[in-house]
Scaffold this motif. Sequence first.
Motif, PDB file in Angstrom:
ATOM      1  N   LEU A  69       1.173  -1.534   0.204  1.00  0.00           N
ATOM      2  CA  LEU A  69       0.312   0.034  -0.070  1.00  0.00           C
ATOM      3  C   LEU A  69       0.628   1.148  -0.456  1.00  0.00           C
ATOM      4  CD1 LEU A  69      -2.495  -1.373   2.722  1.00  0.00           C
ATOM      5  CD2 LEU A  69      -2.773  -1.650  -0.178  1.00  0.00           C
ATOM      6  N   GLU A  70       0.376   2.247  -0.213  1.00  0.00           N
ATOM      7  CA  GLU A  70       1.137   3.842  -0.383  1.00  0.00           C
ATOM      8  C   GLU A  70       0.411   4.573   0.603  1.00  0.00           C
ATOM      9  OE1 GLU A  70       3.520   4.559  -2.234  1.00  0.00           O
ATOM     10  OE2 GLU A  70       3.376   2.674  -3.439  1.00  0.00           O
ATOM     11  N   VAL A  71       1.153   5.247   1.551  1.00  0.00           N
ATOM     12  CA  VAL A  71       1.243   6.257   2.582  1.00  0.00           C
ATOM     13  C   VAL A  71      -0.146   7.699   2.106  1.00  0.00           C
ATOM     14  CG1 VAL A  71       3.070   7.438   2.962  1.00  0.00           C
ATOM     15  CG2 VAL A  71       1.330   7.759   5.328  1.00  0.00           C
ATOM     16  N   ASN A  72      -1.427   7.108   2.387  1.00  0.00           N
ATOM     17  CA  ASN A  72      -2.068   8.693   1.918  1.00  0.00           C
ATOM     18  C   ASN A  72      -1.361   9.957   3.193  1.00  0.00           C
ATOM     19  OD1 ASN A  72      -4.390   9.984   2.936  1.00  0.00           O
ATOM     20  ND2 ASN A  72      -6.311   9.159   1.760  1.00  0.00           N
ATOM     21  N   LEU A  73      -1.270  10.773   2.690  1.00  0.00           N
ATOM     22  CA  LEU A  73      -0.129  11.860   2.869  1.00  0.00           C
ATOM     23  C   LEU A  73      -2.100  12.647   3.820  1.00  0.00           C
ATOM     24  CD1 LEU A  73       2.120  12.894   0.445  1.00  0.00           C
ATOM     25  CD2 LEU A  73       2.579  11.437   2.464  1.00  0.00           C
ATOM     26  N   LYS A  74      -2.588  12.432   3.538  1.00  0.00           N
ATOM     27  CA  LYS A  74      -4.024  13.603   4.266  1.00  0.00           C
ATOM     28  C   LYS A  74      -4.460  13.012   5.556  1.00  0.00           C
ATOM     29  CE  LYS A  74      -5.893  16.035   0.625  1.00  0.00           C
ATOM     30  NZ  LYS A  74      -7.552  15.692  -0.391  1.00  0.00           N
ATOM     31  N   ASN A  75      -4.361  11.768   5.200  1.00  0.00           N
ATOM     32  CA  ASN A  75      -4.608  10.945   6.775  1.00  0.00           C
ATOM     33  C   ASN A  75      -3.350  11.099   7.135  1.00  0.00           C
ATOM     34  OD1 ASN A  75      -6.300   9.551   5.554  1.00  0.00           O
ATOM     35  ND2 ASN A  75      -6.175   7.921   5.742  1.00  0.00           N
ATOM     36  N   ALA A  76      -1.546  11.168   6.919  1.00  0.00           N
ATOM     37  CA  ALA A  76      -0.470  10.965   8.070  1.00  0.00           C
ATOM     38  C   ALA A  76      -0.856  12.499   8.503  1.00  0.00           C
ATOM     39  CB  ALA A  76       0.115  10.966   6.974  1.00  0.00           C
ATOM     40  N   ALA A  77      -1.365  13.743   7.548  1.00  0.00           N
ATOM     41  CA  ALA A  77      -0.970  14.841   8.234  1.00  0.00           C
ATOM     42  C   ALA A  77      -1.961  15.051   9.556  1.00  0.00           C
ATOM     43  CB  ALA A  77      -1.503  15.594   7.455  1.00  0.00           C
ATOM     44  N   SER A  78      -3.303  14.585   9.283  1.00  0.00           N
ATOM     45  CA  SER A  78      -4.167  14.542  10.224  1.00  0.00           C
ATOM     46  C   SER A  78      -3.967  13.768  11.770  1.00  0.00           C
ATOM     47  CB  SER A  78      -5.629  13.868  10.013  1.00  0.00           C
ATOM     48  OG  SER A  78      -6.748  13.575  10.419  1.00  0.00           O
ATOM     49  N   VAL A  79      -3.467  12.355  11.823  1.00  0.00           N
ATOM     50  CA  VAL A  79      -3.212  11.693  12.744  1.00  0.00           C
ATOM     51  C   VAL A  79      -1.708  12.358  13.286  1.00  0.00           C
ATOM     52  CG1 VAL A  79      -3.718   9.370  12.117  1.00  0.00           C
ATOM     53  CG2 VAL A  79      -1.730  10.517  11.447  1.00  0.00           C
ATOM     54  N   SER A  80      -1.076  13.382  12.965  1.00  0.00           N
ATOM     55  CA  SER A  80      -0.332  14.228  13.794  1.00  0.00           C
ATOM     56  C   SER A  80      -0.114  15.572  13.274  1.00  0.00           C
ATOM     57  CB  SER A  80       1.442  13.420  12.469  1.00  0.00           C
ATOM     58  OG  SER A  80       0.784  14.410  11.076  1.00  0.00           O
ATOM     59  N   GLY A  81      -1.395  16.193  13.357  1.00  0.00           N
ATOM     60  CA  GLY A  81      -1.549  17.476  13.862  1.00  0.00           C
ATOM     61  C   GLY A  81      -0.811  18.193  12.678  1.00  0.00           C
TER      62      GLY A  81
END
Length: 161
Positions: A69-81
Amino acid sequence: MHPHKTNAARILDKIPVSYDLISYPVDEDHLNAIHIAEQLGQPTEQVFKTILVRGDKSGVFVCVIPGALEVNLKNAASVSGNKKVETVAVKELFPLTGYIRGGCSPIGMKKKYPVYLDKHALNFSSIYISAGQGGLQFKLNPTDLIQVVEAIICTLTDTNP
């Protein structure tokens, strides 16, 4: 022949955490997790890759996701603040982590970065992650990995592996 211990393996030995250190032949043209899963004879959804990203607010952090899979950058941004995140360029990988592409482990980086582990890891009693060198993988319990790197469990991908 036993593979030699990496810094990441020595860290796990000190804690101690139970793991298997598994070696496989390295193919410089195929450093991706899908190829590694094939080399290990394991399902790709059980082999995880380590992705270094940089947030506009938090700076560098680590995403550990299923290999296919690929990292969803929007999800990564959301969870990391963060409002925005981007993957770190390969040329920055070694200076930031002490690891090279194809051998980047979330354990034992030069600096302790926040680690986000995709929730799919919890579907397995053991997962495979880089042991800190090309040709070496750890097989370990995901809950042990969570404890060692103080990982935050979250959704980092769009789909099921």
